[in-house]
Design an enzyme around this catalytic site. Structure first.
Site, PDB file in Angstrom:
ATOM      1  N   GLU A   1       0.115   3.979 -12.165  1.00  0.00           N
ATOM      2  CA  GLU A   1       0.526   4.879 -13.251  1.00  0.00           C
ATOM      3  C   GLU A   1       0.185   4.218 -14.587  1.00  0.00           C
ATOM      4  OE1 GLU A   1       2.808   3.347 -11.262  1.00  0.00           O
ATOM      5  OE2 GLU A   1       3.286   4.827  -9.715  1.00  0.00           O
TER       6      GLU A   1
ATOM      7  N   GLN B   1       0.148   6.766   2.406  1.00  0.00           N
ATOM      8  CA  GLN B   1      -0.467   7.595   1.375  1.00  0.00           C
ATOM      9  C   GLN B   1      -1.918   7.184   1.141  1.00  0.00           C
ATOM     10  OE1 GLN B   1       1.882   7.041  -2.199  1.00  0.00           O
ATOM     11  NE2 GLN B   1       0.884   5.115  -2.724  1.00  0.00           N
TER      12      GLN B   1
END
Length: 207
Positions: A143, A183
């Protein structure tokens, strides 16, 4: 009487040994400072006591909208635009999501933490430390935030952050089995736990 528990940080030699057993893939057994395009770049690959990761050419940038995003939202993807490119411009005070090229498979006695590279931080680019818990497997979402009042371009395929590995005295009783297990690509923030029923993480991982 309680046993004193300790943890240690893996050295380059130990990281190399764990990588041979599948903890990091792909794995570069060297510190690389020249990009594939032949120019100097933030380093990536094996470092003294960590591993410098690179991004895939996949980005997701926050939309310009007045629509409020609640932290209870289950479909945060609606607030982002996906871009496939070798680089992207992060706007002033903006947020961009990306994902590591490296796939991690952590043993039950190893914790990983990804930290922003100092070189990027000095340019106003940073991201919060990202924890990879024992037993977690997948590609790590990053992020990225631009704290400047001017735009900054970031690139795939060059160093973005350093993963530090901490070895515990023993394996955890319950390895990670959460919603971000296995993921791949850019997995968006969600509170949806429906997929947990599909996840079957082995309790033991001998590495």
């Amino acid at each position: 009487i309680y046993k004193e528990l300790r943890m240690s940080i893996l050295t380059d030699k130990e990281i190399k040994d764990y990588a041979k057993r599948g903890m990091i893939s792909p794995f570069i057994d060297a510190k690389i400072v020249i990009s594939e395009q032949g120019i100097s770049c933030p380093s990536y690959g094996l470092s003294h006591c960590g591993y410098d990761v690179v991004l895939q050419p996949k980005f997701s940038i926050g939309k310009k909208t007045d629509r409020v995003l609640s932290i209870l939202e289950n479909n945060t993807k609606d607030w982002f635009d996906e871009v496939e490119a070798n680089s992207i411009i992060v706007p002033p005070k903006g947020l961009v999501l990306s994902v590591t090229k490296e796939h991690f498979r952590l043993p039950t006695n190893i914790v990983g933490s990804l930290f922003c590279k100092s070189t990027l931080a000095r340019m106003g680019i940073w991201f919060p430390p990202t924890i990879a818990e024992p037993g977690w497997e997948g590609e790590l979402v990053v992020e990225i935030l631009n704290g400047n009042d001017f735009p900054v371009e970031i690139h795939a395929g060059v160093g973005i952050g350093q993963m530090i590995f901490f070895r515990l005295d023993s394996g955890v009783d319950v390895p990670y089995n959460g919603k971000y297990q296995f993921q791949t690509g850019i997995a968006y923030g969600t509170n949806n736990t429906d997929r947990l029923a599909e996840i079957d993480t082995p309790l033991e991982r001998g590495m």
